[in-house]
Design a protein around this motif. Structure first.
Motif, mmCIF file in Angstrom:
data_model
loop_
_atom_site.group_PDB
_atom_site.id
_atom_site.type_symbol
_atom_site.label_atom_id
_atom_site.label_comp_id
_atom_site.label_asym_id
_atom_site.label_seq_id
_atom_site.Cartn_x
_atom_site.Cartn_y
_atom_site.Cartn_z
ATOM 1 N N GLU B 44 0.775 -1.328 0.120
ATOM 2 C CA GLU B 44 -0.083 0.027 -0.110
ATOM 3 C C GLU B 44 0.860 1.276 0.085
ATOM 4 O O GLU B 44 0.606 2.223 -0.666
ATOM 5 C CB GLU B 44 -0.870 0.039 1.354
ATOM 6 C CG GLU B 44 -2.253 -0.904 1.021
ATOM 7 C CD GLU B 44 -2.648 -1.080 2.477
ATOM 8 O OE1 GLU B 44 -3.741 -2.134 2.459
ATOM 9 O OE2 GLU B 44 -2.541 -0.388 3.454
ATOM 10 N N ILE B 45 1.829 1.231 0.687
ATOM 11 C CA ILE B 45 2.872 2.371 0.894
ATOM 12 C C ILE B 45 3.606 2.483 -0.220
ATOM 13 O O ILE B 45 3.628 3.776 -0.813
ATOM 14 C CB ILE B 45 3.889 2.232 2.281
ATOM 15 C CG1 ILE B 45 3.162 2.297 3.351
ATOM 16 C CG2 ILE B 45 4.882 3.226 1.915
ATOM 17 C CD1 ILE B 45 2.668 3.709 3.697
ATOM 18 N N LEU B 48 1.000 3.982 -2.901
ATOM 19 C CA LEU B 48 0.981 5.395 -2.502
ATOM 20 C C LEU B 48 1.957 6.328 -2.983
ATOM 21 O O LEU B 48 1.862 7.484 -3.594
ATOM 22 C CB LEU B 48 0.605 5.392 -0.982
ATOM 23 C CG LEU B 48 0.223 6.835 -0.231
ATOM 24 C CD1 LEU B 48 -0.933 7.336 -1.201
ATOM 25 C CD2 LEU B 48 -0.042 6.767 1.184
ATOM 26 N N PHE B 49 3.289 5.862 -2.709
ATOM 27 C CA PHE B 49 4.265 6.530 -3.218
ATOM 28 C C PHE B 49 4.573 6.663 -4.749
ATOM 29 O O PHE B 49 4.443 7.961 -5.080
ATOM 30 C CB PHE B 49 5.721 5.712 -2.755
ATOM 31 C CG PHE B 49 6.917 6.334 -3.464
ATOM 32 C CD1 PHE B 49 7.632 5.670 -4.256
ATOM 33 C CD2 PHE B 49 7.285 7.667 -3.200
ATOM 34 C CE1 PHE B 49 8.572 6.027 -5.270
ATOM 35 C CE2 PHE B 49 8.492 8.107 -3.757
ATOM 36 C CZ PHE B 49 9.179 7.187 -4.763
ATOM 37 N N ASP B 52 1.795 9.366 -5.794
ATOM 38 C CA ASP B 52 2.293 10.537 -5.264
ATOM 39 C C ASP B 52 3.528 11.125 -6.121
ATOM 40 O O ASP B 52 3.388 12.431 -6.676
ATOM 41 C CB ASP B 52 2.424 10.757 -3.956
ATOM 42 C CG ASP B 52 2.365 12.180 -3.481
ATOM 43 O OD1 ASP B 52 3.393 12.518 -2.785
ATOM 44 O OD2 ASP B 52 1.646 12.906 -3.756
ATOM 45 N N ILE B 88 10.070 4.828 1.279
ATOM 46 C CA ILE B 88 9.931 3.553 0.933
ATOM 47 C C ILE B 88 11.276 2.828 0.922
ATOM 48 O O ILE B 88 11.584 1.655 0.534
ATOM 49 C CB ILE B 88 9.223 3.217 -0.206
ATOM 50 C CG1 ILE B 88 10.055 3.884 -1.688
ATOM 51 C CG2 ILE B 88 7.891 3.901 -0.456
ATOM 52 C CD1 ILE B 88 9.505 3.041 -2.919
#
Lengths: 594, 144
Positions: B44-45, B48-49, B52, B88
């Motif tokens: 998920e991270i 998201l990274f 963005d 990340i």
């Protein structure tokens, strides 16, 4: 960014610590949220600084600690840091990818209790509770040293709602502060005993006003917490409270000055004329009441515009040309929104001190934006300017002046008028359309401090209705007599100069002003905010924005707010001139054309 | 513990991402955060990274088109991008970001343009590798 208000679970401290995280990077926000939850903290995340400020203001006691990134688009992290420290007195931790010593130092200077480097490890977050704990201990220690036995007795009798479980000795604190809360801070949540936890002093407008007044009375250079405390005559306030507030205030002022130092590059800008007397900075709130001296200190603090607005308009000095535009346009929508709400209730605005402060603040904001050489013909009536006047006159009629100017000053919006009216130390409303004449009569409410440099251009403007915003003529040759005084101004003006025109300025100004009227929060605070923003900004010159606003040509009208107290001496000169408004233009010329 | 060939493969791939310098310690931190409450936290991270960062890359590209180049703004954008990449543990990407910022300080337009291409390249390479990795991990998990 929602968060149900949860009082901390004091029985398992540090678990339940209420943390507010502010970061524009969504990835980091999510990671930090997860990390903090793993530490068993209550986390609230926020992507925008202004939202964070809103949250904090809405729930004065809703958070224990704030973690914020340094680089954010809508507001400089350092500014947020300052505001949080001043208004809410919460510990703030800064974060950044940049670990440069100078940045870290800046963070500490601004009051950060820690500075974390990204990427952040879990273990670093686990220990953030120590900052909360430390603050509590210090508060208690202070209370204990000043308190009578009474508090302890009360404590022993078991205050039914002592939720300050953080500290064993937290009771006196909570007891005492609770009393304070009841007496002083209406915005505290009295209803919920469990929410009156932390005995944190909230520096309300009134309180801060007293503080500034006391500082002025004593003399900024000779000021000391004990003296201030004595003068303030606020029984429940402790020396420690005053000391820490004073420290912040000083930091704030020195930052303003430093910014000026940095930005003042135009030759010939002499600040000497900015006399410290112009403590208009505080936007009349404190200045008016404190006629004795220029309250440089006040300048920063007296200004508490609409918080919301202020936040949105915050201009980060680091922001370069392009950036400002973005920033400026950001709040616009918000302002407009707020405006609509307020427009319908002028009465309310009238009674809102905030409103006036806000407008003042907004004016400041706008001023920042104005280009130096801009041909913005804005008549900017600033209560702040009034203040110096009042001061010179030794309080004999500051309010009168204000009122006068107020009435005469054209207001960008209806609300402004109203606002000014009711506010005693109010700043004259921004009168975008007022004729210069009126303005002159009204008062020398000029954005003086901003006129770091006045060129002849400026002078000619004085005579014409469509005078330019002299404030921004920093880059011109005129020199301020008082280099010191103008530092903040030059800072501002310089900033402005560097910025391109900001079309949105007009709208922003108006909406901002209107927003201010809606006034949320204490006027003082908003003024502060405004000031902060004002001072900081590399604002896009709001040429357009200022179009409607006539700026007084009185360079000597100081944006006293920005000028540190002790720099106000040169204002004396202005004062003389002030008494004869009609002569201002000429005087200005004389004054500023060095 | 590796129980099946797929899991071994996943472990091997993960190891090589670290060994080859694509990822750093921060990635491990993310893995540590993954738990029952957030079983796909790392993915998920990363998603998201990448969502963005597309925005940040776009900003930089636009800024690189303006003339004259606004090095301060470029540096600012890259600072943001670097901060994001650090979230990340994108090691190579971060290094390229640093290079870019050096060119900004040196006000070298050519340097900026060139290093930005490298930034984008590393950014894309890592994304593909991670996509493969997560896919494999999912398969290994299902197969378990």
């Amino acid at each position: 960014m929602d968060s149900a208000f949860c009082p901390p679970r004091t029985d398992v401290f540090p678990a339940g610590l209420r943390v507010l995280v502010v970061d524009d990077d969504p990835t980091w926000l999510k990671i930090l949220e997860k990390m903090l939850k793993k530490c068993l903290y209550e986390v609230t995340i926020c992507g925008l600084a202004r939202d964070a400020l809103n949250l904090l203001r809405e729930r004065k006691d809703g958070y224990d600690i704030v973690i914020s990134d340094v680089n954010m688009p809508d507001m400089d992290g350092f500014k947020l840091l300052e505001l949080v420290g001043l208004e809410m007195d919460l510990p703030v931790i800064m974060m950044s990818v940049d670990g440069e010593t100078s940045r870290v130092m800046k963070g500490v200077q601004h009051g950060a209790c820690d500075y974390l480097l990204k990427p952040i490890r879990m273990k670093e977050l686990r220990n953030i509770w120590q900052h909360v704990f430390r603050k509590k201990i210090n508060e208690v220690r202070d209370i204990e040293s000043h308190e009578s036995i009474d508090d302890f007795q009360i404590m022993r009798n078991g205050p039914e709602q002592s939720d300050d479980g953080y500290l064993v000795s937290g009771d006196p604190t909570s007891v005492k502060k609770r009393k304070d809360t009841e007496n002083k801070h209406d915005d505290r949540d009295h209803c919920d005993p469990s929410s009156v936890k932390k005995a944190r002093v909230v520096w309300s407008v009134d309180l801060h006003q007293k503080f500034v007044r006391a500082v002025n009375q004593i003399g900024f250079d000779k000021v000391g917490p004990k003296k201030i405390l004595d003068l303030m005559n606020v029984p429940w306030l402790t020396r420690e409270n005053v000391a820490s507030h004073l420290q912040k205030y000083r930091l704030y002022l020195s930052r303003l000055q430093k910014e000026d130092d940095l930005k003042t590059s135009c030759g010939g800008i002499k600040h000497s004329d900015l006399s410290p007397k112009d403590s208009t900075g505080s936007f009349g709130l404190s200045n008016l009441t404190n006629m004795h001296q220029n309250d440089a200190a006040n300048s920063g603090y007296g200004f508490s515009g609409n918080k919301k607005l202020v936040q949105s308009i915050d201009i980060d000095p680091k922001v370069q040309e392009g950036d400002l535009k973005g920033i400026i346009s950001l709040p616009r929508t918000e302002q407009k929104k707020m405006l609509t709400g307020e427009a319908s209730d002028p009465q309310k605005a009238r009674s809102s001190q905030m409103g006036f402060n806000d407008s003042f603040g907004s004016i400041e904001q706008d001023v920042n934006y104005a280009a130096f050489d801009s041909s913005i013909s804005a008549q900017y009536s600033w209560s702040g300017e009034k203040v110096p006047e009042a001061q010179f006159q030794e309080e004999h009629r500051p309010s009168v002046q204000l009122e006068t100017s107020f009435n005469q000053l054209p207001v960008p919006g209806p609300q402004h008028h109203i606002q000014v009216d009711c506010l005693q130390p109010t700043l004259p409303p921004i009168s975008p359309g007022s004729s210069r004449k009126e303005r002159d009569k009204a008062s020398p409410a000029k954005i003086k401090p901003l006129y770091a440099s006045y060129d002849s251009h400026h002078v000619s403007n004085v005579s014409s209705a469509g005078s330019e915003i002299d404030l921004f003529s920093v880059q011109s040759k005129c020199q301020m007599v008082n280099p010191q005084a103008f530092e903040p101004i030059s800072n501002i003006t310089l900033n402005m100069r560097n910025q391109g025109h900001n079309q949105s300025g007009v709208n922003d100004l108006e909406s901002f002003q209107r927003n201010l009227i809606s006034g949320s929060g204490s006027a003082l605070e908003s003024l502060e905010d405004l000031q902060v923003h004002w001072l900081q900004g590399d604002c896009n010159p709001m040429n357009l924005g200022l179009r409607n606003i006539e700026f007084s040509d009185y360079h000597d009208q100081k944006l006293i707010t920005e000028v540190p107290f002790h720099l106000y001496d040169p204002l004396k000169l202005d004062y003389e001139y002030l008494s004869d408004l009609t002569e201002y233009p000429i005087m200005d010329q004389g004054l500023f054309i060095a | 513990m590796e129980r099946n060939p797929l899991q071994r493969q996943v472990a091997y791939m993960r190891r090589s991402l670290f060994d080859q310098g694509y990822l750093d310690e921060q990635f491990v931190q993310l893995e540590d955060l993954q738990d029952d409450a957030n079983p796909n936290f790392v993915e998920e991270i990363v998603t998201l990274f990448y969502t963005d960062s597309a925005r940040l890359i776009h900003n930089i590209e636009q800024a690189l088109e303006s003339r004259p180049l606004d090095f301060i703004r470029l540096d600012d954008y890259m600072h943001q991008f670097k901060g994001s990449s650090s979230s990340i543990g994108a090691k190579k990407v971060k290094n390229e970001c640093t290079q870019f910022r050096e060119h900004c300080s040196a006000r070298s337009a050519e340097g900026c343009v060139r290093t930005f291409q490298q930034v984008k390249q590393e950014h894309t390479i890592l994304r593909r590798k991670l996509e493969t990795y997560f896919q494999l991990a999912r398969q290994a998990g299902l197969a378990n």
